[in-house]
Design a protein around this motif. Structure first.
Motif, PDB file in Angstrom:
ATOM      1  N   ARG A 162       2.463 -24.958  -3.469  1.00 53.04           N
ATOM      2  CA  ARG A 162       2.044 -26.209  -2.843  1.00 53.04           C
ATOM      3  C   ARG A 162       2.287 -27.383  -3.790  1.00 53.04           C
ATOM      4  O   ARG A 162       2.733 -28.446  -3.370  1.00 53.04           O
ATOM      5  N   LEU A 191       5.759 -28.378  -3.514  1.00 50.75           N
ATOM      6  CA  LEU A 191       6.013 -29.119  -2.279  1.00 50.75           C
ATOM      7  C   LEU A 191       5.587 -30.575  -2.446  1.00 50.75           C
ATOM      8  O   LEU A 191       6.305 -31.501  -2.046  1.00 50.75           O
ATOM      9  N   ILE A 192       4.429 -30.773  -3.088  1.00 50.25           N
ATOM     10  CA  ILE A 192       3.951 -32.137  -3.303  1.00 50.25           C
ATOM     11  C   ILE A 192       4.920 -32.892  -4.212  1.00 50.25           C
ATOM     12  O   ILE A 192       5.243 -34.055  -3.960  1.00 50.25           O
ATOM     13  N   ARG A 213       8.139 -32.394  -4.543  1.00 51.44           N
ATOM     14  CA  ARG A 213       9.333 -32.759  -3.773  1.00 51.44           C
ATOM     15  C   ARG A 213       9.025 -33.921  -2.840  1.00 51.44           C
ATOM     16  O   ARG A 213       9.848 -34.819  -2.644  1.00 51.44           O
ATOM     17  N   ALA A 214       7.833 -33.899  -2.245  1.00 48.14           N
ATOM     18  CA  ALA A 214       7.453 -34.957  -1.311  1.00 48.14           C
ATOM     19  C   ALA A 214       7.397 -36.300  -2.020  1.00 48.14           C
ATOM     20  O   ALA A 214       7.863 -37.319  -1.504  1.00 48.14           O
ATOM     21  N   GLU A 223      10.768 -37.577  -2.537  1.00 49.04           N
ATOM     22  CA  GLU A 223      11.487 -37.852  -1.301  1.00 49.04           C
ATOM     23  C   GLU A 223      11.060 -39.188  -0.696  1.00 49.04           C
ATOM     24  O   GLU A 223      11.872 -39.951  -0.209  1.00 49.04           O
ATOM     25  N   ASN A 224       9.764 -39.469  -0.712  1.00 45.08           N
ATOM     26  CA  ASN A 224       9.250 -40.680  -0.072  1.00 45.08           C
ATOM     27  C   ASN A 224       7.903 -41.004  -0.691  1.00 45.08           C
ATOM     28  O   ASN A 224       6.866 -40.533  -0.224  1.00 45.08           O
ATOM     29  N   ALA A 269       5.118 -42.575   1.590  1.00 42.28           N
ATOM     30  CA  ALA A 269       4.478 -41.639   2.519  1.00 42.28           C
ATOM     31  C   ALA A 269       3.528 -40.709   1.766  1.00 42.28           C
ATOM     32  O   ALA A 269       2.424 -40.421   2.233  1.00 42.28           O
ATOM     33  N   ALA A 270       3.945 -40.250   0.603  1.00 46.56           N
ATOM     34  CA  ALA A 270       3.083 -39.360  -0.171  1.00 46.56           C
ATOM     35  C   ALA A 270       1.793 -40.081  -0.550  1.00 46.56           C
ATOM     36  O   ALA A 270       0.705 -39.512  -0.484  1.00 46.56           O
ATOM     37  N   LEU A 305      -0.514 -40.318   2.362  1.00 44.14           N
ATOM     38  CA  LEU A 305      -1.195 -39.060   2.667  1.00 44.14           C
ATOM     39  C   LEU A 305      -2.251 -38.739   1.613  1.00 44.14           C
ATOM     40  O   LEU A 305      -2.941 -37.735   1.710  1.00 44.14           O
ATOM     41  N   GLY A 306      -2.355 -39.575   0.598  1.00 45.38           N
ATOM     42  CA  GLY A 306      -3.424 -39.395  -0.377  1.00 45.38           C
ATOM     43  C   GLY A 306      -3.014 -38.639  -1.625  1.00 45.38           C
ATOM     44  O   GLY A 306      -3.875 -38.161  -2.354  1.00 45.38           O
ATOM     45  N   TYR A 307      -1.719 -38.503  -1.889  1.00 44.27           N
ATOM     46  CA  TYR A 307      -1.321 -37.835  -3.128  1.00 44.27           C
ATOM     47  C   TYR A 307      -1.146 -38.871  -4.225  1.00 44.27           C
ATOM     48  O   TYR A 307      -0.726 -39.994  -3.961  1.00 44.27           O
ATOM     49  N   PRO A 327      -7.729 -40.787   1.458  1.00 45.80           N
ATOM     50  CA  PRO A 327      -7.387 -40.210   2.762  1.00 45.80           C
ATOM     51  C   PRO A 327      -7.784 -38.742   2.910  1.00 45.80           C
ATOM     52  O   PRO A 327      -8.095 -38.286   4.005  1.00 45.80           O
ATOM     53  N   ARG A 328      -7.792 -38.028   1.792  1.00 46.34           N
ATOM     54  CA  ARG A 328      -8.175 -36.618   1.897  1.00 46.34           C
ATOM     55  C   ARG A 328      -9.619 -36.477   2.378  1.00 46.34           C
ATOM     56  O   ARG A 328      -9.930 -35.630   3.203  1.00 46.34           O
ATOM     57  N   ARG A 374      -9.723 -37.227   6.004  1.00 46.09           N
ATOM     58  CA  ARG A 374      -9.202 -36.102   6.798  1.00 46.09           C
ATOM     59  C   ARG A 374     -10.222 -34.985   6.865  1.00 46.09           C
ATOM     60  O   ARG A 374     -10.430 -34.377   7.913  1.00 46.09           O
ATOM     61  N   SER A 399       5.128 -41.594   8.119  1.00 46.54           N
ATOM     62  CA  SER A 399       5.006 -41.165   6.735  1.00 46.54           C
ATOM     63  C   SER A 399       5.575 -39.756   6.640  1.00 46.54           C
ATOM     64  O   SER A 399       4.868 -38.802   6.395  1.00 46.54           O
ATOM     65  N   PHE A 440       8.890 -37.018   5.438  1.00 48.41           N
ATOM     66  CA  PHE A 440       9.834 -36.766   4.358  1.00 48.41           C
ATOM     67  C   PHE A 440      11.108 -36.194   4.968  1.00 48.41           C
ATOM     68  O   PHE A 440      11.116 -35.061   5.460  1.00 48.41           O
ATOM     69  N   LEU A 478      12.636 -32.666   4.077  1.00 49.50           N
ATOM     70  CA  LEU A 478      11.807 -31.463   4.218  1.00 49.50           C
ATOM     71  C   LEU A 478      11.779 -31.013   5.682  1.00 49.50           C
ATOM     72  O   LEU A 478      12.095 -31.776   6.582  1.00 49.50           O
ATOM     73  N   LEU A 517       2.038 -30.794   4.186  1.00 50.14           N
ATOM     74  CA  LEU A 517       1.657 -31.852   3.239  1.00 50.14           C
ATOM     75  C   LEU A 517       0.495 -32.692   3.749  1.00 50.14           C
ATOM     76  O   LEU A 517      -0.243 -33.262   2.965  1.00 50.14           O
TER      77      LEU A 517
END
Lengths: 301, 505
Positions: free
Chosen positions: A162, A165-166, A168-169, A172-173, A176-177, A180-182, B72-73, B76, B88, B90, B93, B101
């Motif tokens: 995981r 994946l984060i 790479r995310a 990638e963008n 957006a990451a 999403l709260g990363y 945001p987590r 959610r 939002s 990618f 992917l 994600l």
């Protein structure tokens, strides 16, 4: 001619290891969306620090640990500048290379080594005794196997975990990451430090195993080749091995040809590995780069 | 039953209060609309609910318990899900990875793929988990976002301008899904400025203006006009024009024929029409019937035979855009970012790029920056473009503001002919009214204006004559006065000659 193909192939793995180590680190950095052109600088600082740490402690493995720490520390400068002060990544990376070259010269002044310090070759039971394959694959020092293990580890990390994946995310963008709260910055700083540590190991492999001694400018452009190979491998770990071994292979081959006294000017032979890399780079269709590669990220936007 | 209760939410940024004392409640299973113009504070409010922004004051209560998401987590985890206006996602992917994600504790990939298939079937949103997101259409990409939200069984689903990128068919599918969700007890906060959609979908609406709640209504029982006036805060002006007499033909298009410029383009077939001084010609039609090609042929981006386009009797069909500007033909294409304006350049630079020729903003090959800046300022002031100043990058402006800038830039060059494509696409109600009024004013001063639009109400409102574009063929222009929707529908369908056929029969 009198070149022993078994020895040649065995030397290939040793010659390729520094490039492979530096490249796998940079691959992780670039997959997170950061372009660090300071690989050469981090390598050479790793080389000098690894050399000093190894020879002053008398333990080459402590040398590698020190080199990784030094590479990571230098990369942290890059991370703070690009991720928090939002400097341009290309300019900062180039600056890091110049800084590293100068710093290594300074640190390395008057450093002395002992001729006794060697990294012992492993002799893997059974496998090493297989004819032909044994000497080529299974009679190297532990760092050769570590470099391949890191590539395998990075591949599995990116594909199955995981956290991968984060990462790479984020590459990638990043917007957006973030949405999403990363934590984009945290991911990137960690990736940059991993890249720095790998570059440090790569440098130490040159100064502790391959040469092995300290001279100014010892890395001789290997960091740039590592950068090129990341692109040529389309940011895919397994292809990285092919690229690094191709470059290493041509390097070893041309050295052997020089030793044989081939009737070609030495300069052409020295050019060969770089030419081969460029030709392959041009021929292979480079894959898609991570979409956020080289772009600065600011969390408020 | 109340799901989420907001009390006195306030958030100030340097120089602007985005939200001021906002209070309202969303019921369980309710489809609640949040209405407001660009800059009314909708985005800040939903970001607060989703944990991206922390309010300066005020409280939120979710199902009776205090709700203070720090990121945001946390939101959610509490059951808030959000589908963003700009997706939002990618691109590199897969669908399944994208969805993973957005989840706190995603199951194993195989299990996740199975659940994606289940949910997509249950809600009528077909989607394959293994596809790469970069290959998907806009509607499919939105499905990825929605399914990502649905997999977490949200209590509240926030949709930020979800239909702006969808085709009408896709909008119908989406509405079906949202109604099904609401019937199952999920609350939906629906943000839009498309009033007809809100009337079709929502049961309750809260209207924001300049960061404050200015009213609530039941959209099913309120007219679009009343809601628009609530949003804008003043009586919405209907564009008015002076009943001035039309002059001579300014722009004459005669037998304009051009092959499709690229694989997905449309060929123009024998387009004939003329526009008089002081006249507004409206050209309607479904997108992709030759609008872009017609604009390109008129603006000079796609040169055609010289005689096909004439301005004041001079054949200009083979001239380049700058020469046409010099003679007096200006154009504003549809795509604001990247076509009408260079996104990363400042407003001054953008102003200079089209106005340089007509306004003489370069001398001996050197640019006259002070004059360019003054011109950009006059566009900003004259057209109420809300921006910190002319040194702002074009991409930093909201769609409506950039559109006002682009149209204003052309109008202030006082062209003989102005060609605009979709002048109010994605622009909020008051900005749209201002743009339309400006176009009418330009015609009032004696210019000829060609408005290409898919918004038929817009064309009926401002155009003197109407022509329909269908597969590259333009119908004869007819006066808009007394034109019925039925007649327009027939014209758009390509049946321009129907009446003539009747007469002959």
């Amino acid at each position: 001619m009198d070149i022993n193909p078994i020895l040649l192939l065995a030397a290939l793995m040793v010659a390729s290891t520094p490039i492979l180590l530096a490249a796998i680190g940079e691959l992780v950095v670039e997959r997170s969306g950061v372009l660090n052109l300071g690989v050469e600088g981090m390598m050479i600082v790793g080389a000098v620090c690894g050399y000093i740490a190894g020879h002053s402690s008398g333990n080459p493995y402590l040398g590698f640990v020190g080199a990784a720490a030094a590479g990571a520390a230098l990369s942290l400068i890059f991370a703070v500048l690009t991720q928090f002060l939002l400097t341009n990544q290309v300019a900062t990376g180039l600056g890091l290379t110049m800084f590293g070259l100068g710093l290594s010269s300074l640190i390395g002044q008057g450093s002395k080594g002992s001729p006794d310090l060697t990294v012992s070759k492993l002799h893997i039971p059974l496998l090493a005794d297989i004819p032909v394959i044994g000497p080529i694959l299974f009679q190297h020092d532990v760092m050769v196997y570590l470099s391949v293990a890191i590539v395998a580890g990075v591949w599995a990390f990116l594909k199955y975990s995981r956290a991968g994946l984060i990462l790479r995310a984020v590459g990638e963008n990043h917007d957006a990451a973030h949405a999403l709260g990363y934590n984009v910055r945290a991911v990137r700083v960690l990736a940059i430090m991993f890249g720095g540590a790998c570059a440090g190991l790569a440098g130490a492999y040159i100064s502790l195993v391959r040469v092995p001694q300290w001279i100014d400018g010892i890395t001789a452009g290997a960091g740039w080749i590592a950068l090129a190979i990341v692109v040529f491998a389309s940011w895919k770990p397994w292809r990285l091995i092919a690229g690094a071994y191709l470059f290493g292979g041509v390097t070893v081959l041309q050295l052997n040809l020089q030793a044989e006294g081939l009737k070609i000017p030495v300069e052409y032979l020295s050019m060969a590995p770089y030419l081969a890399t460029i030709v392959v780079l041009v021929m292979i269709r480079a894959g898609r780069a991570p979409a956020s590669l080289g772009k600065s990220f600011h969390p408020s936007t | 039953m109340t799901l989420l209760d907001l009390q006195g939410l306030t958030k100030a940024y340097p120089g602007v209060v985005a939200n001021s004392d906002i209070s309202f409640a969303i019921g369980k299973g309710q489809i609640h609309a949040l209405l407001g113009e660009n800059g009314a504070g909708k985005s800040t409010l939903v970001k607060t609910i989703y944990g991206l922004v922390r309010p300066d004051a005020g409280t939120m209560t979710l199902e009776g318990a205090p709700f203070t998401p720090t990121d945001p987590r946390a939101a959610r985890a509490a059951g808030i899900a959000m589908v963003f206006q700009h997706f939002s996602l990618f691109d590199a992917l897969t669908v399944a990875e994208n969805i993973a994600l957005g989840m706190e504790n995603p199951p194993k990939q195989r299990e996740l793929a199975q659940r994606i298939r289940e949910v997509s079937e249950n809600y009528g949103l077909p989607l394959s988990p293994d596809r790469i997101v970069g290959d998907l259409s806009a509607g499919e990409r939105q499905r990825v976002e929605i399914i990502r939200c649905l997999l977490q069984d949200p209590k509240l689903l926030i949709m930020d301008e979800p239909t702006s990128v969808l085709t009408p068919q896709e909008v119908e599918i989406l509405f079906g899904t949202l109604r099904l969700l609401a019937s199952e007890g999920t609350s939906i906060l629906y943000i839009s400025h498309k009033l007809e959609e809100i009337r079709a979908l929502c049961e309750h609406a809260t209207v924001l203006r300049l960061g404050k709640v200015v009213g609530t209504c039941d959209p099913r029982e309120t007219t679009s006009r009343d809601m628009a006036e609530l949003m804008v805060g003043t009586t919405l002006m209907t564009p008015k024009r002076d009943g001035e007499a039309l002059g001579d033909d300014v722009l004459v298009i005669e037998g304009l024929t051009a092959p499709a410029p690229h694989q997905f383009g449309t060929a123009l077939k024998n387009v004939c029409v003329s526009v008089k001084s002081g006249e507004v010609l409206g050209i309607g039609g479904v997108a992709g019937n030759g609008q872009d090609e017609l604009v390109a042929a008129l603006s000079g981006e796609m040169p055609v035979d010289a005689a096909m386009v004439a301005l004041d009797g001079q054949a200009i069909g083979d001239l380049d855009p700058n020469t046409r500007r010099k003679i007096g033909l200006c154009a504003a294409p549809e795509e604001r970012n990247g076509h009408a304006a260079a996104p990363d350049m400042t407003l001054t630079e953008n102003a200079l790029m089209t106005a340089k020729t007509r306004l003489g903003l370069s001398k001996n090959g050197f640019l006259d920056w002070p004059s360019a800046r003054d011109f950009a300022l006059s566009v900003i002031e004259g057209f109420d473009v809300r921006t910190p100043g002319p040194e702002t990058a074009a991409r930093a402006l909201s769609g409506g503001n950039l559109q006002k800038f682009v149209i204003g830039r052309e109008i202030l060059q006082k062209p003989r002919v102005l060609v605009v494509n979709q002048p109010t696409w994605g622009v909020d109600a008051s900005a749209a009214a201002a743009i339309r009024q400006a176009l009418l004013d330009l015609a009032g001063e004696g210019s000829a204006v060609v408005v290409i639009s898919q918004d038929l109400d817009e064309i009926l409102e401002i155009a003197d004559r109407f022509a329909a574009l269908n597969e590259g063929t333009l119908s004869p222009a007819v006066p808009t006065a007394g034109l019925t929707m039925e007649r327009i529908g027939l014209m758009l369908g390509g049946a321009h000659d129907m009446e003539a056929a009747h007469v002959e029969a």
